[in-house]
Motif scaffolding. Structure first.
Motif, PDB file in Angstrom:
ATOM      1  N   ASP A   1      17.015   2.885   7.771  1.00 22.32           N
ATOM      2  CA  ASP A   1      16.461   3.919   6.898  1.00 22.32           C
ATOM      3  C   ASP A   1      14.943   3.798   6.768  1.00 22.32           C
ATOM      4  O   ASP A   1      14.216   4.793   6.869  1.00 22.32           O
ATOM      5  CB  ASP A   1      17.105   3.859   5.514  1.00 22.32           C
ATOM      6  N   ARG A   2      14.451   2.596   6.545  1.00 25.95           N
ATOM      7  CA  ARG A   2      13.008   2.390   6.367  1.00 25.95           C
ATOM      8  C   ARG A   2      12.235   2.700   7.643  1.00 25.95           C
ATOM      9  O   ARG A   2      11.168   3.308   7.590  1.00 25.95           O
ATOM     10  CB  ARG A   2      12.711   0.954   5.937  1.00 25.95           C
ATOM     11  N   LEU A   3      12.773   2.269   8.787  1.00 24.91           N
ATOM     12  CA  LEU A   3      12.077   2.559  10.050  1.00 24.91           C
ATOM     13  C   LEU A   3      12.062   4.043  10.352  1.00 24.91           C
ATOM     14  O   LEU A   3      11.066   4.576  10.834  1.00 24.91           O
ATOM     15  CB  LEU A   3      12.729   1.789  11.201  1.00 24.91           C
ATOM     16  N   ARG A   4      13.184   4.699  10.074  1.00 19.30           N
ATOM     17  CA  ARG A   4      13.264   6.142  10.306  1.00 19.30           C
ATOM     18  C   ARG A   4      12.227   6.875   9.449  1.00 19.30           C
ATOM     19  O   ARG A   4      11.514   7.756   9.918  1.00 19.30           O
ATOM     20  CB  ARG A   4      14.675   6.643   9.990  1.00 19.30           C
ATOM     21  N   SER A   5      12.131   6.495   8.182  1.00 21.24           N
ATOM     22  CA  SER A   5      11.172   7.169   7.295  1.00 21.24           C
ATOM     23  C   SER A   5       9.727   6.796   7.651  1.00 21.24           C
ATOM     24  O   SER A   5       8.831   7.612   7.532  1.00 21.24           O
ATOM     25  CB  SER A   5      11.465   6.847   5.840  1.00 21.24           C
ATOM     26  N   CYS A   6       9.506   5.567   8.112  1.00 18.99           N
ATOM     27  CA  CYS A   6       8.164   5.141   8.488  1.00 18.99           C
ATOM     28  C   CYS A   6       7.709   5.803   9.786  1.00 18.99           C
ATOM     29  O   CYS A   6       6.562   6.231   9.898  1.00 18.99           O
ATOM     30  CB  CYS A   6       8.152   3.631   8.666  1.00 18.99           C
ATOM     31  N   ALA A   7       8.586   5.898  10.770  1.00 21.67           N
ATOM     32  CA  ALA A   7       8.228   6.505  12.049  1.00 21.67           C
ATOM     33  C   ALA A   7       8.048   8.017  11.916  1.00 21.67           C
ATOM     34  O   ALA A   7       7.250   8.608  12.627  1.00 21.67           O
ATOM     35  CB  ALA A   7       9.291   6.191  13.095  1.00 21.67           C
TER      36      ALA A   7
ATOM     37  N   THR B   1       5.656   1.272  15.712  1.00 16.35           N
ATOM     38  CA  THR B   1       6.790   1.677  14.872  1.00 16.35           C
ATOM     39  C   THR B   1       7.682   2.695  15.569  1.00 16.35           C
ATOM     40  O   THR B   1       8.908   2.639  15.443  1.00 16.35           O
ATOM     41  CB  THR B   1       6.282   2.268  13.539  1.00 16.35           C
ATOM     42  N   TYR B   2       7.091   3.604  16.301  1.00 19.57           N
ATOM     43  CA  TYR B   2       7.864   4.660  16.952  1.00 19.57           C
ATOM     44  C   TYR B   2       8.868   4.098  17.956  1.00 19.57           C
ATOM     45  O   TYR B   2       9.952   4.652  18.129  1.00 19.57           O
ATOM     46  CB  TYR B   2       6.913   5.643  17.647  1.00 19.57           C
ATOM     47  N   TRP B   3       8.557   2.989  18.619  1.00 18.98           N
ATOM     48  CA  TRP B   3       9.405   2.443  19.677  1.00 18.98           C
ATOM     49  C   TRP B   3      10.348   1.346  19.209  1.00 18.98           C
ATOM     50  O   TRP B   3      11.169   0.860  19.990  1.00 18.98           O
ATOM     51  CB  TRP B   3       8.534   1.918  20.823  1.00 18.98           C
ATOM     52  N   VAL B   4      10.264   0.948  17.971  1.00 21.39           N
ATOM     53  CA  VAL B   4      11.118  -0.138  17.473  1.00 21.39           C
ATOM     54  C   VAL B   4      12.541   0.357  17.272  1.00 21.39           C
ATOM     55  O   VAL B   4      12.768   1.422  16.695  1.00 21.39           O
ATOM     56  CB  VAL B   4      10.567  -0.722  16.151  1.00 21.39           C
TER      57      VAL B   4
ATOM     58  N   SER C   1       0.863  -1.190   0.000  1.00 26.39           N
ATOM     59  CA  SER C   1       0.000   0.000   0.000  1.00 26.39           C
ATOM     60  C   SER C   1       0.895   1.234   0.000  1.00 26.39           C
ATOM     61  O   SER C   1       2.085   1.139   0.298  1.00 26.39           O
ATOM     62  CB  SER C   1      -0.941  -0.011   1.213  1.00 26.39           C
ATOM     63  N   PRO C   2       0.365   2.412  -0.309  1.00 27.56           N
ATOM     64  CA  PRO C   2       1.205   3.605  -0.412  1.00 27.56           C
ATOM     65  C   PRO C   2       1.921   3.993   0.889  1.00 27.56           C
ATOM     66  O   PRO C   2       3.015   4.537   0.854  1.00 27.56           O
ATOM     67  CB  PRO C   2       0.227   4.714  -0.821  1.00 27.56           C
ATOM     68  N   ASP C   3       1.330   3.687   2.040  1.00 27.72           N
ATOM     69  CA  ASP C   3       1.945   4.116   3.294  1.00 27.72           C
ATOM     70  C   ASP C   3       2.676   2.996   4.037  1.00 27.72           C
ATOM     71  O   ASP C   3       3.169   3.194   5.142  1.00 27.72           O
ATOM     72  CB  ASP C   3       0.892   4.736   4.212  1.00 27.72           C
ATOM     73  N   SER C   4       2.768   1.803   3.463  1.00 27.33           N
ATOM     74  CA  SER C   4       3.473   0.705   4.136  1.00 27.33           C
ATOM     75  C   SER C   4       4.429   0.028   3.159  1.00 27.33           C
ATOM     76  O   SER C   4       4.327   0.184   1.953  1.00 27.33           O
ATOM     77  CB  SER C   4       2.483  -0.306   4.706  1.00 27.33           C
TER      78      SER C   4
ATOM     79  N   ILE D   1       8.669 -12.360   6.986  1.00 29.10           N
ATOM     80  CA  ILE D   1       7.959 -11.234   6.368  1.00 29.10           C
ATOM     81  C   ILE D   1       7.866 -10.119   7.399  1.00 29.10           C
ATOM     82  O   ILE D   1       7.286 -10.306   8.471  1.00 29.10           O
ATOM     83  CB  ILE D   1       6.551 -11.647   5.900  1.00 29.10           C
ATOM     84  N   LEU D   2       8.467  -8.978   7.062  1.00 27.58           N
ATOM     85  CA  LEU D   2       8.426  -7.803   7.921  1.00 27.58           C
ATOM     86  C   LEU D   2       7.551  -6.764   7.250  1.00 27.58           C
ATOM     87  O   LEU D   2       7.804  -6.370   6.111  1.00 27.58           O
ATOM     88  CB  LEU D   2       9.838  -7.236   8.127  1.00 27.58           C
ATOM     89  N   THR D   3       6.498  -6.335   7.944  1.00 28.19           N
ATOM     90  CA  THR D   3       5.585  -5.330   7.420  1.00 28.19           C
ATOM     91  C   THR D   3       5.755  -4.055   8.228  1.00 28.19           C
ATOM     92  O   THR D   3       5.621  -4.069   9.456  1.00 28.19           O
ATOM     93  CB  THR D   3       4.127  -5.813   7.506  1.00 28.19           C
ATOM     94  N   LEU D   4       6.086  -2.964   7.532  1.00 30.31           N
ATOM     95  CA  LEU D   4       6.286  -1.657   8.173  1.00 30.31           C
ATOM     96  C   LEU D   4       5.160  -0.726   7.757  1.00 30.31           C
ATOM     97  O   LEU D   4       4.905  -0.550   6.572  1.00 30.31           O
ATOM     98  CB  LEU D   4       7.611  -1.037   7.734  1.00 30.31           C
ATOM     99  N   SER D   5       4.510  -0.139   8.734  1.00 31.19           N
ATOM    100  CA  SER D   5       3.511   0.893   8.476  1.00 31.19           C
ATOM    101  C   SER D   5       3.770   2.020   9.481  1.00 31.19           C
ATOM    102  O   SER D   5       4.518   1.838  10.438  1.00 31.19           O
ATOM    103  CB  SER D   5       2.096   0.329   8.609  1.00 31.19           C
ATOM    104  N   PRO D   6       3.178   3.181   9.288  1.00 31.65           N
ATOM    105  CA  PRO D   6       3.451   4.298  10.203  1.00 31.65           C
ATOM    106  C   PRO D   6       3.103   4.005  11.666  1.00 31.65           C
ATOM    107  O   PRO D   6       3.710   4.574  12.560  1.00 31.65           O
ATOM    108  CB  PRO D   6       2.579   5.435   9.658  1.00 31.65           C
ATOM    109  N   ASP D   7       2.173   3.094  11.909  1.00 33.60           N
ATOM    110  CA  ASP D   7       1.800   2.845  13.302  1.00 33.60           C
ATOM    111  C   ASP D   7       2.225   1.481  13.836  1.00 33.60           C
ATOM    112  O   ASP D   7       2.355   1.306  15.033  1.00 33.60           O
ATOM    113  CB  ASP D   7       0.284   3.004  13.482  1.00 33.60           C
ATOM    114  N   ARG D   8       2.489   0.460  12.972  1.00 31.44           N
ATOM    115  CA  ARG D   8       2.836  -0.882  13.434  1.00 31.44           C
ATOM    116  C   ARG D   8       3.984  -1.466  12.628  1.00 31.44           C
ATOM    117  O   ARG D   8       4.121  -1.209  11.437  1.00 31.44           O
ATOM    118  CB  ARG D   8       1.651  -1.849  13.303  1.00 31.44           C
ATOM    119  N   VAL D   9       4.775  -2.294  13.325  1.00 31.61           N
ATOM    120  CA  VAL D   9       5.792  -3.128  12.687  1.00 31.61           C
ATOM    121  C   VAL D   9       5.439  -4.562  13.059  1.00 31.61           C
ATOM    122  O   VAL D   9       5.219  -4.869  14.234  1.00 31.61           O
ATOM    123  CB  VAL D   9       7.208  -2.786  13.192  1.00 31.61           C
ATOM    124  N   ARG D  10       5.372  -5.410  12.060  1.00 37.20           N
ATOM    125  CA  ARG D  10       5.000  -6.813  12.305  1.00 37.20           C
ATOM    126  C   ARG D  10       6.000  -7.719  11.607  1.00 37.20           C
ATOM    127  O   ARG D  10       6.271  -7.551  10.415  1.00 37.20           O
ATOM    128  CB  ARG D  10       3.592  -7.081  11.799  1.00 37.20           C
ATOM    129  N   LEU D  11       6.529  -8.684  12.349  1.00 39.84           N
ATOM    130  CA  LEU D  11       7.452  -9.674  11.806  1.00 39.84           C
ATOM    131  C   LEU D  11       6.819 -11.049  11.964  1.00 39.84           C
ATOM    132  O   LEU D  11       6.436 -11.440  13.064  1.00 39.84           O
ATOM    133  CB  LEU D  11       8.795  -9.633  12.533  1.00 39.84           C
TER     134      LEU D  11
END
Length: 163
Positions: free
Chosen positions: A155-161, A108-111, A9-12, A82-92
């Motif tokens: 980099d991805r976590l920084r941009s996602c958070a 995501t903010y605390w990861v 999706s556009p935001d994840s 499978i690691l899914t990054l979104s602005p509010d959740r990170v799921r592995l």
């Protein structure tokens, strides 16, 4: 590299990791056939003798053991993370070879992403920490691939958070 990023999706974004497999199915068949042919060469001079029937079971057992060992290696390497990054959740999610799955999820903010140069099961061991747990990611990758994965994850976590 045995991992790939995609954007469901556009935001994840989603990362899929898998172990490197250097022996394709055609190579597998070639190895087993080549071993069989090389192991039977000494038996050609024994055709028509009783000694052939005494040695043939051992040659066939060696071919069967090679086949079983290679098949077991293929089964044990059927791991997908499978690691899914979104602005509010990170799921592995880790799908293990024998069917069991393991899940981990955090805000995501605390990861935090950590790379342990020594002290882990492998050099440059990459972990994700959040929600009171620390989980490994990509332990089956090579050392250089884990280094690259670490910087990409940061980099991805920084941009996602920050989004």
């Amino acid at each position: 590299m045995p991992y790939a990023w995609s954007a469901p999706s556009p935001d994840s974004s989603e990362l899929q990791l898998w172990p490197h497999n250097s022996l394709p199915p055609a190579g597998f068949a070639g190895i087993v056939l080549g071993f069989f042919l090389m192991a039977t060469i000494p038996l050609y001079w024994l055709i028509g003798t009783v000694v052939l029937w005494g040695l043939l079971p051992f040659v066939m057992a060696a071919v069967a053991a090679l086949y079983w060992g290679l098949q077991r290696n293929f089964r044990d390497r059927r791991i997908i993370e499978i690691l899914t990054l979104s602005p509010d959740r990170v799921r592995l999610t880790r799908h293990n070879p024998r069917g069991a799955s393991q899940d981990w999820e955090s805000n995501t903010y605390w990861v935090q992403v950590a790379c342990h140069e020594a002290g882990g099961p492998v050099p440059y061991y990459v972990t994700l920490k959040g929600h009171g747990r620390e989980v490994e990611i990509g332990a089956f990758l090579s050392e250089d691939e884990r280094k690259a994965l670490y910087s990409e994850l940061q980099d991805r976590l920084r941009s996602c958070a920050g989004a």
